[in-house]
Scaffold this motif. Sequence first.
Motif, PDB file in Angstrom:
ATOM      1  N   ILE A 249       7.086  -7.790  -9.407  1.00  0.00           N
ATOM      2  CA  ILE A 249       6.018  -6.913  -8.950  1.00  0.00           C
ATOM      3  C   ILE A 249       4.740  -7.300  -9.683  1.00  0.00           C
ATOM      4  N   THR A 250       3.646  -7.535  -8.948  1.00  0.00           N
ATOM      5  CA  THR A 250       2.386  -7.899  -9.581  1.00  0.00           C
ATOM      6  C   THR A 250       1.223  -7.354  -8.763  1.00  0.00           C
ATOM      7  N   GLY A 251      -0.001  -7.645  -9.214  1.00  0.00           N
ATOM      8  CA  GLY A 251      -1.185  -7.160  -8.521  1.00  0.00           C
ATOM      9  C   GLY A 251      -2.159  -8.288  -8.234  1.00  0.00           C
ATOM     10  N   GLU A 252      -2.895  -8.169  -7.156  1.00  0.00           N
ATOM     11  CA  GLU A 252      -3.934  -9.138  -6.808  1.00  0.00           C
ATOM     12  C   GLU A 252      -5.214  -8.799  -7.566  1.00  0.00           C
ATOM     13  N   GLY A 253      -5.891  -9.822  -8.084  1.00  0.00           N
ATOM     14  CA  GLY A 253      -7.164  -9.580  -8.759  1.00  0.00           C
ATOM     15  C   GLY A 253      -7.025  -9.300 -10.239  1.00  0.00           C
ATOM     16  N   ARG A 254      -7.920  -8.471 -10.772  1.00  0.00           N
ATOM     17  CA  ARG A 254      -8.006  -8.293 -12.218  1.00  0.00           C
ATOM     18  C   ARG A 254      -7.255  -7.073 -12.749  1.00  0.00           C
TER      19      ARG A 254
ATOM     20  N   LEU B 193      12.279 -12.325  -4.733  1.00  0.00           N
ATOM     21  CA  LEU B 193      11.250 -11.672  -3.924  1.00  0.00           C
ATOM     22  C   LEU B 193      10.048 -11.371  -4.804  1.00  0.00           C
ATOM     23  N   GLN B 194       8.847 -11.528  -4.266  1.00  0.00           N
ATOM     24  CA  GLN B 194       7.636 -11.144  -4.996  1.00  0.00           C
ATOM     25  C   GLN B 194       6.820 -10.183  -4.150  1.00  0.00           C
ATOM     26  N   LEU B 195       6.437  -9.051  -4.747  1.00  0.00           N
ATOM     27  CA  LEU B 195       5.562  -8.080  -4.107  1.00  0.00           C
ATOM     28  C   LEU B 195       4.252  -8.025  -4.861  1.00  0.00           C
ATOM     29  N   THR B 196       3.139  -8.173  -4.129  1.00  0.00           N
ATOM     30  CA  THR B 196       1.813  -8.197  -4.750  1.00  0.00           C
ATOM     31  C   THR B 196       0.964  -7.073  -4.179  1.00  0.00           C
ATOM     32  N   PHE B 197       0.573  -6.125  -5.039  1.00  0.00           N
ATOM     33  CA  PHE B 197      -0.350  -5.079  -4.608  1.00  0.00           C
ATOM     34  C   PHE B 197      -1.655  -5.746  -4.191  1.00  0.00           C
ATOM     35  N   ASN B 198      -2.191  -5.379  -3.035  1.00  0.00           N
ATOM     36  CA  ASN B 198      -3.316  -6.138  -2.483  1.00  0.00           C
ATOM     37  C   ASN B 198      -4.504  -5.248  -2.124  1.00  0.00           C
ATOM     38  N   ARG B 199      -4.980  -4.503  -3.129  1.00  0.00           N
ATOM     39  CA  ARG B 199      -6.237  -3.755  -2.993  1.00  0.00           C
ATOM     40  C   ARG B 199      -7.119  -4.085  -4.195  1.00  0.00           C
ATOM     41  N   PRO B 200      -7.458  -5.366  -4.375  1.00  0.00           N
ATOM     42  CA  PRO B 200      -8.150  -5.781  -5.604  1.00  0.00           C
ATOM     43  C   PRO B 200      -9.490  -5.088  -5.826  1.00  0.00           C
ATOM     44  N   LYS B 201     -10.228  -4.767  -4.762  1.00  0.00           N
ATOM     45  CA  LYS B 201     -11.531  -4.113  -4.930  1.00  0.00           C
ATOM     46  C   LYS B 201     -11.381  -2.700  -5.474  1.00  0.00           C
TER      47      LYS B 201
ATOM     48  N   LEU C 127      -0.085  -4.862   0.927  1.00  0.00           N
ATOM     49  CA  LEU C 127       1.027  -5.408   0.149  1.00  0.00           C
ATOM     50  C   LEU C 127       1.364  -6.798   0.656  1.00  0.00           C
ATOM     51  N   LYS C 128       1.414  -7.773  -0.254  1.00  0.00           N
ATOM     52  CA  LYS C 128       1.819  -9.131   0.098  1.00  0.00           C
ATOM     53  C   LYS C 128       3.289  -9.329  -0.264  1.00  0.00           C
ATOM     54  N   VAL C 129       4.016  -9.963   0.628  1.00  0.00           N
ATOM     55  CA  VAL C 129       5.441 -10.239   0.422  1.00  0.00           C
ATOM     56  C   VAL C 129       5.643 -11.747   0.430  1.00  0.00           C
ATOM     57  N   SER C 130       6.283 -12.267  -0.622  1.00  0.00           N
ATOM     58  CA  SER C 130       6.527 -13.712  -0.693  1.00  0.00           C
ATOM     59  C   SER C 130       7.867 -13.970  -1.368  1.00  0.00           C
TER      60      SER C 130
END
Length: 278
Positions: free
Chosen positions: A60-65, A21-29, A11-14
């Motif tokens: 809330i968003t996701g990394e990758g596609r 606040l922005q949270l990015t799910f970080n398991r793109p593979k 999880l990325k926090v920015s």
Amino acid sequence: MSSHPPVSDQLKVSFPAEHVLQLTFNRPKSLNAMTPTMEADIKNIMSWFDEEPSLWVVIITGEGRAFCAGADLKAWGQRQSTGDRGEQEMLASSIHGFGSLSRRSKSPKPIIAAVNGSAYGGGVEMLLNCDITIASEDAQFALPEVKRGVAAAQGVIPRIAKVAGHQLAAELLLLGRTISATEAQNRFRFINQVVPASKVLPTALEWAKQIVANSPDAVQCTKRGLVLSGQHGSFEQATVALAWSPEAKRLYNSDNIKEGLTAFAEKRKPAWSNPAKL
């Protein structure tokens, strides 16, 4: 602002703008499929966010596609094969639901989903509990649980039935078919805006900035009213519940209500302050 709780690399926090606040799910593979570790990270950060006065909106968003491909079905299958079948108990006791988001109802702060790609299963369950959803033109959505022998039982069934109506909800839930972002917006009505992929996060951030330009006390009281409207059987019950809510009490005794009315009279832009803790 106090420092946020530690998180794993899932999880990325920015903080892309003031009060945001922005949270990015970080398991793109893995198309950001949910794991116990990621869910625990989200729970810890969201609990901190709820209590942090200087943060007013979360994206809330996701990394990758992909936004989120839902649950890790391989892990679920392994639990079943070992005889660990306490699914009903887990569902009933899961206060915040899938990803610690799909049943989260206590937070009065707005949640914006920036759907950068496809969302399946639990991914759709989470975004249906967000307040605003921005999706990319190529995003796809599905609740395919019935195809896997399971059920979408983390809060989405009553939500999609309320938003889309019984028949359209049944189409998604009983067929398990995939729909486009345009269908999700125009037929099923759970997307606010569809934009090119490159514009998803900028658009979500612009909407967040428009929210934080308003009184945080008023926004959070209004969000509580929206939540209560789904929890009570009549308009009158929801209205009375809101009137006696902690958010309403704080609003009508806040410096921000005085500032908003004074700024209007003086024809100037209001200068909002962080709301008091509830």
